[in-house]
Design a protein around this motif. Structure first.
Motif, PDB file in Angstrom:
ATOM      1  N   ALA A 322       1.728  -0.297   1.585  1.00  0.00           N
ATOM      2  CA  ALA A 322       2.336  -0.509   2.901  1.00  0.00           C
ATOM      3  C   ALA A 322       3.033  -1.862   2.953  1.00  0.00           C
ATOM      4  O   ALA A 322       4.151  -1.981   3.483  1.00  0.00           O
ATOM      5  CB  ALA A 322       1.268  -0.414   3.990  1.00  0.00           C
ATOM      6  N   THR A 323       2.400  -2.895   2.404  1.00  0.00           N
ATOM      7  CA  THR A 323       3.011  -4.226   2.389  1.00  0.00           C
ATOM      8  C   THR A 323       4.300  -4.223   1.575  1.00  0.00           C
ATOM      9  O   THR A 323       5.302  -4.828   1.970  1.00  0.00           O
ATOM     10  CB  THR A 323       2.023  -5.259   1.819  1.00  0.00           C
ATOM     11  N   ARG A 324       4.285  -3.538   0.434  1.00  0.00           N
ATOM     12  CA  ARG A 324       5.502  -3.459  -0.385  1.00  0.00           C
ATOM     13  C   ARG A 324       6.619  -2.748   0.385  1.00  0.00           C
ATOM     14  O   ARG A 324       7.786  -3.141   0.303  1.00  0.00           O
ATOM     15  CB  ARG A 324       5.212  -2.743  -1.698  1.00  0.00           C
ATOM     16  N   MET A 325       6.263  -1.726   1.138  1.00  0.00           N
ATOM     17  CA  MET A 325       7.261  -0.988   1.931  1.00  0.00           C
ATOM     18  C   MET A 325       7.849  -1.886   3.026  1.00  0.00           C
ATOM     19  O   MET A 325       9.057  -1.874   3.260  1.00  0.00           O
ATOM     20  CB  MET A 325       6.628   0.258   2.547  1.00  0.00           C
ATOM     21  N   VAL A 326       6.980  -2.658   3.680  1.00  0.00           N
ATOM     22  CA  VAL A 326       7.457  -3.563   4.728  1.00  0.00           C
ATOM     23  C   VAL A 326       8.406  -4.598   4.131  1.00  0.00           C
ATOM     24  O   VAL A 326       9.496  -4.862   4.675  1.00  0.00           O
ATOM     25  CB  VAL A 326       6.263  -4.252   5.431  1.00  0.00           C
ATOM     26  N   LYS A 327       8.015  -5.202   3.012  1.00  0.00           N
ATOM     27  CA  LYS A 327       8.830  -6.241   2.388  1.00  0.00           C
ATOM     28  C   LYS A 327      10.166  -5.705   1.885  1.00  0.00           C
ATOM     29  O   LYS A 327      11.136  -6.473   1.753  1.00  0.00           O
ATOM     30  CB  LYS A 327       8.057  -6.893   1.248  1.00  0.00           C
ATOM     31  N   ALA A 328      10.243  -4.406   1.626  1.00  0.00           N
ATOM     32  CA  ALA A 328      11.471  -3.805   1.091  1.00  0.00           C
ATOM     33  C   ALA A 328      12.496  -3.473   2.168  1.00  0.00           C
ATOM     34  O   ALA A 328      13.656  -3.183   1.853  1.00  0.00           O
ATOM     35  CB  ALA A 328      11.133  -2.535   0.312  1.00  0.00           C
ATOM     36  N   THR A 329      12.103  -3.522   3.441  1.00  0.00           N
ATOM     37  CA  THR A 329      13.060  -3.193   4.497  1.00  0.00           C
ATOM     38  C   THR A 329      14.148  -4.261   4.568  1.00  0.00           C
ATOM     39  O   THR A 329      13.888  -5.449   4.346  1.00  0.00           O
ATOM     40  CB  THR A 329      12.363  -3.085   5.867  1.00  0.00           C
ATOM     41  N   PRO A 330      15.373  -3.861   4.881  1.00  0.00           N
ATOM     42  CA  PRO A 330      16.469  -4.846   4.956  1.00  0.00           C
ATOM     43  C   PRO A 330      16.188  -5.974   5.946  1.00  0.00           C
ATOM     44  O   PRO A 330      16.500  -7.141   5.664  1.00  0.00           O
ATOM     45  CB  PRO A 330      17.668  -3.998   5.400  1.00  0.00           C
ATOM     46  N   PHE A 331      15.600  -5.650   7.094  1.00  0.00           N
ATOM     47  CA  PHE A 331      15.331  -6.691   8.084  1.00  0.00           C
ATOM     48  C   PHE A 331      14.375  -7.735   7.526  1.00  0.00           C
ATOM     49  O   PHE A 331      14.611  -8.944   7.663  1.00  0.00           O
ATOM     50  CB  PHE A 331      14.742  -6.085   9.365  1.00  0.00           C
ATOM     51  N   MET A 332      13.288  -7.294   6.895  1.00  0.00           N
ATOM     52  CA  MET A 332      12.294  -8.240   6.400  1.00  0.00           C
ATOM     53  C   MET A 332      12.820  -9.049   5.221  1.00  0.00           C
ATOM     54  O   MET A 332      12.441 -10.208   5.041  1.00  0.00           O
ATOM     55  CB  MET A 332      11.005  -7.509   6.017  1.00  0.00           C
ATOM     56  N   GLN A 333      13.694  -8.463   4.409  1.00  0.00           N
ATOM     57  CA  GLN A 333      14.280  -9.222   3.302  1.00  0.00           C
ATOM     58  C   GLN A 333      15.113 -10.391   3.822  1.00  0.00           C
ATOM     59  O   GLN A 333      15.088 -11.487   3.247  1.00  0.00           O
ATOM     60  CB  GLN A 333      15.131  -8.291   2.427  1.00  0.00           C
ATOM     61  N   GLU A 334      15.833 -10.181   4.922  1.00  0.00           N
ATOM     62  CA  GLU A 334      16.586 -11.263   5.538  1.00  0.00           C
ATOM     63  C   GLU A 334      15.658 -12.244   6.249  1.00  0.00           C
ATOM     64  O   GLU A 334      15.841 -13.464   6.161  1.00  0.00           O
ATOM     65  CB  GLU A 334      17.612 -10.698   6.532  1.00  0.00           C
ATOM     66  N   TYR A 335      14.677 -11.716   6.942  1.00  0.00           N
ATOM     67  CA  TYR A 335      13.744 -12.539   7.710  1.00  0.00           C
ATOM     68  C   TYR A 335      12.980 -13.491   6.787  1.00  0.00           C
ATOM     69  O   TYR A 335      12.695 -14.641   7.153  1.00  0.00           O
ATOM     70  CB  TYR A 335      12.773 -11.630   8.454  1.00  0.00           C
ATOM     71  N   ALA A 336      12.650 -13.031   5.609  1.00  0.00           N
ATOM     72  CA  ALA A 336      11.875 -13.825   4.653  1.00  0.00           C
ATOM     73  C   ALA A 336      12.611 -15.094   4.211  1.00  0.00           C
ATOM     74  O   ALA A 336      11.972 -16.098   3.876  1.00  0.00           O
ATOM     75  CB  ALA A 336      11.530 -12.979   3.436  1.00  0.00           C
ATOM     76  N   GLU A 343       5.268 -15.278   2.441  1.00  0.00           N
ATOM     77  CA  GLU A 343       4.512 -14.515   1.442  1.00  0.00           C
ATOM     78  C   GLU A 343       3.020 -14.478   1.763  1.00  0.00           C
ATOM     79  O   GLU A 343       2.346 -13.494   1.496  1.00  0.00           O
ATOM     80  CB  GLU A 343       4.731 -15.108   0.045  1.00  0.00           C
ATOM     81  N   ASN A 344       2.502 -15.561   2.341  1.00  0.00           N
ATOM     82  CA  ASN A 344       1.082 -15.584   2.692  1.00  0.00           C
ATOM     83  C   ASN A 344       0.777 -14.810   3.973  1.00  0.00           C
ATOM     84  O   ASN A 344      -0.377 -14.444   4.211  1.00  0.00           O
ATOM     85  CB  ASN A 344       0.604 -17.035   2.885  1.00  0.00           C
ATOM     86  N   SER A 345       1.796 -14.572   4.794  1.00  0.00           N
ATOM     87  CA  SER A 345       1.564 -13.980   6.108  1.00  0.00           C
ATOM     88  C   SER A 345       1.925 -12.506   6.212  1.00  0.00           C
ATOM     89  O   SER A 345       1.315 -11.775   6.998  1.00  0.00           O
ATOM     90  CB  SER A 345       2.365 -14.750   7.171  1.00  0.00           C
ATOM     91  N   VAL A 346       2.902 -12.053   5.440  1.00  0.00           N
ATOM     92  CA  VAL A 346       3.394 -10.687   5.643  1.00  0.00           C
ATOM     93  C   VAL A 346       2.317  -9.641   5.354  1.00  0.00           C
ATOM     94  O   VAL A 346       2.231  -8.612   6.038  1.00  0.00           O
ATOM     95  CB  VAL A 346       4.672 -10.436   4.810  1.00  0.00           C
ATOM     96  N   GLY A 347       1.469  -9.911   4.370  1.00  0.00           N
ATOM     97  CA  GLY A 347       0.392  -8.958   4.078  1.00  0.00           C
ATOM     98  C   GLY A 347      -0.617  -8.876   5.214  1.00  0.00           C
ATOM     99  O   GLY A 347      -1.117  -7.787   5.542  1.00  0.00           O
ATOM    100  N   LYS A 348      -0.921 -10.022   5.826  1.00  0.00           N
ATOM    101  CA  LYS A 348      -1.864 -10.035   6.953  1.00  0.00           C
ATOM    102  C   LYS A 348      -1.299  -9.260   8.139  1.00  0.00           C
ATOM    103  O   LYS A 348      -1.999  -8.487   8.796  1.00  0.00           O
ATOM    104  CB  LYS A 348      -2.163 -11.477   7.365  1.00  0.00           C
ATOM    105  N   TRP A 349      -0.030  -9.490   8.424  1.00  0.00           N
ATOM    106  CA  TRP A 349       0.593  -8.782   9.537  1.00  0.00           C
ATOM    107  C   TRP A 349       0.644  -7.282   9.268  1.00  0.00           C
ATOM    108  O   TRP A 349       0.377  -6.473  10.149  1.00  0.00           O
ATOM    109  CB  TRP A 349       2.010  -9.329   9.758  1.00  0.00           C
ATOM    110  N   THR A 350       0.970  -6.894   8.042  1.00  0.00           N
ATOM    111  CA  THR A 350       1.035  -5.468   7.704  1.00  0.00           C
ATOM    112  C   THR A 350      -0.336  -4.825   7.838  1.00  0.00           C
ATOM    113  O   THR A 350      -0.452  -3.695   8.338  1.00  0.00           O
ATOM    114  CB  THR A 350       1.575  -5.285   6.275  1.00  0.00           C
ATOM    115  N   SER A 351      -1.386  -5.529   7.423  1.00  0.00           N
ATOM    116  CA  SER A 351      -2.731  -4.957   7.506  1.00  0.00           C
ATOM    117  C   SER A 351      -3.141  -4.719   8.961  1.00  0.00           C
ATOM    118  O   SER A 351      -3.783  -3.716   9.282  1.00  0.00           O
ATOM    119  CB  SER A 351      -3.746  -5.859   6.807  1.00  0.00           C
ATOM    120  N   ILE A 352      -2.767  -5.644   9.863  1.00  0.00           N
ATOM    121  CA  ILE A 352      -3.083  -5.458  11.282  1.00  0.00           C
ATOM    122  C   ILE A 352      -2.350  -4.229  11.821  1.00  0.00           C
ATOM    123  O   ILE A 352      -2.933  -3.389  12.520  1.00  0.00           O
ATOM    124  CB  ILE A 352      -2.690  -6.719  12.074  1.00  0.00           C
ATOM    125  N   ALA A 353      -1.062  -4.116  11.490  1.00  0.00           N
ATOM    126  CA  ALA A 353      -0.278  -2.964  11.944  1.00  0.00           C
ATOM    127  C   ALA A 353      -0.819  -1.664  11.353  1.00  0.00           C
ATOM    128  O   ALA A 353      -0.907  -0.640  12.043  1.00  0.00           O
ATOM    129  CB  ALA A 353       1.187  -3.154  11.553  1.00  0.00           C
TER     130      ALA A 353
END
Length: 362
Positions: A322-336, A343-353
């Motif tokens: 799920a985290t890899r899928m989130v990171k692969a979205t165009p919006f998140m690639q720009e946001y990053a 990198e330390n936060s996106v996995g935590k946010w994905t796990s909550i969602a």
């Protein structure tokens, strides 16, 4: 609540009849200021003197925070802008913006940041703008970087009302205050030493309007987003349309939402309600730069993470997938590209969602 720092070795020493616990605490603090050899010569009577008590207090006070010149945002509204988005020894814990409003009656401060030292700096900077008294402080929620500066304003005037939701004040008093004091000490290498828990003392709720002479502040609360008790403060009739949003919106920062505090499902409801009620306002976040675009970006951020995590959960994919899928979205690639600690936060946010989606789909 007094924050007295006692070393483990000192705490384990057995008290003597002549040496009370209070004396021992003073002696431990003074050792760091004066040296062990000098303190060894002090009697209990000398230890109890006001001069030495004052010296002991100063021994555990963190360094002063350098001045940050306020920026004028509109006719009445100023911002003391924190350049960093997370605490560190280098920024001495100043990572949360401080907004203040100069009304005809006096100055109202919103979220005085994360320590007594930062609060004192804010007071110095307010005095460079106006000679009017500071008459109120508002805390938007219970995270320490939005209320730990309260102490400086009580030091300035013990009668100042400190506004928040009742639940915010209770959360600070019962557990979260102590946790935040410790967290800021740890992340700043003790730069916030001397900061005490000073919870809000005057309760407000969504729908209230606070009047300060020629200025009205409309208080909004739409439910759980970053925490269950997030407040927004609208400066009524401000020509720029200024609304302080606490941490409901942020400028390229993935904030903590764990342990049941924040919610993607309810947070999206809150953000869309704000979009409905105040679509064109100028938003001041607790972290990062203010602007008109923050709301739309935050909605897109929440939708991208939650919808992608929901898709992954429905397909029985793992949390890592799920985290890899989130990171692969165009919006998140720009946001990053412009988001510290991504990198330390996106996995935590994905796990909550992901867990919210799992519960919603059960």
């Amino acid at each position: 609540m007094n924050q007295e720092k006692i070393t483990t070795a000192f705490w384990r020493q057995a008290p003597t009849r002549q040496d009370s616990l209070e004396d021992r605490v003073r002696r431990d603090l003074l050792k760091r200021l004066l040296g062990a050899a000098v303190v060894a010569t002090l009697t209990p009577e000398m230890l109890a003197s006001p001069a030495l008590a004052d010296a002991a207090a100063k021994a555990v006070m963190g360094p002063p925070v350098p001045d940050v010149k306020p920026t004028k945002l509109s006719d009445k509204v100023w911002l003391i802008h924190a350049k960093d988005k997370f605490p560190s020894p280098q920024n001495l814990g100043f990572f949360t913006n401080i907004m203040f409003i100069v009304t005809s009656k006096g100055v109202v401060v919103i979220d005085p940041s994360a320590s007594i030292q930062i609060g004192r700096m804010a007071i110095r900077m307010i005095k460079t703008v106006t000679d009017k008294p500071i008459i109120a402080v508002i805390n938007t929620h219970y995270h320490g970087d939005h209320w730990m500066g309260n102490q400086a304003f009580m030091e300035y005037d013990a009668k100042i009302p400190l506004y928040s939701m009742k639940e915010t004040a209770e959360s600070i008093q019962h557990v979260l205050g102590e946790e935040w004091i410790k967290m800021l000490l740890r992340t700043t290498d003790n730069a916030t030493e001397g900061t005490k828990i000073i919870p809000p003392n005057t309760y407000i709720k969504g729908g209230d309007v606070l009047e300060f002479g020629d200025t009205k502040l409309h208080i909004h609360h739409y439910g759980q987003c970053h925490t269950p008790y997030d407040l927004l403060v609208e400066v009524v009739d401000d020509p720029k349309g200024i609304v302080h949003v606490g941490d409901v919106m942020m400028d390229h920062r993935l904030a903590g939402m764990g342990d049941g505090e924040g919610s993607f499902i309810h947070g999206l409801e809150v953000l869309k309600k704000i979009k409905q009620v105040m679509p064109t306002k100028f938003f001041i976040p607790g972290h990062g730069n203010p602007g008109n675009n923050l709301l739309d970006e935050e909605i897109t951020l929440f939708e991208t993470i939650y919808n992608t995590a929901n898709e992954a959960q429905a397909a029985n994919k793992s949390m890592d997938e799920a985290t890899r899928m989130v990171k692969a979205t165009p919006f998140m690639q720009e946001y990053a590209k412009t988001t510290p600690d991504y990198e330390n936060s996106v996995g935590k946010w994905t796990s909550i969602a992901y867990l919210e989606a799992q519960q919603a789909n059960f």
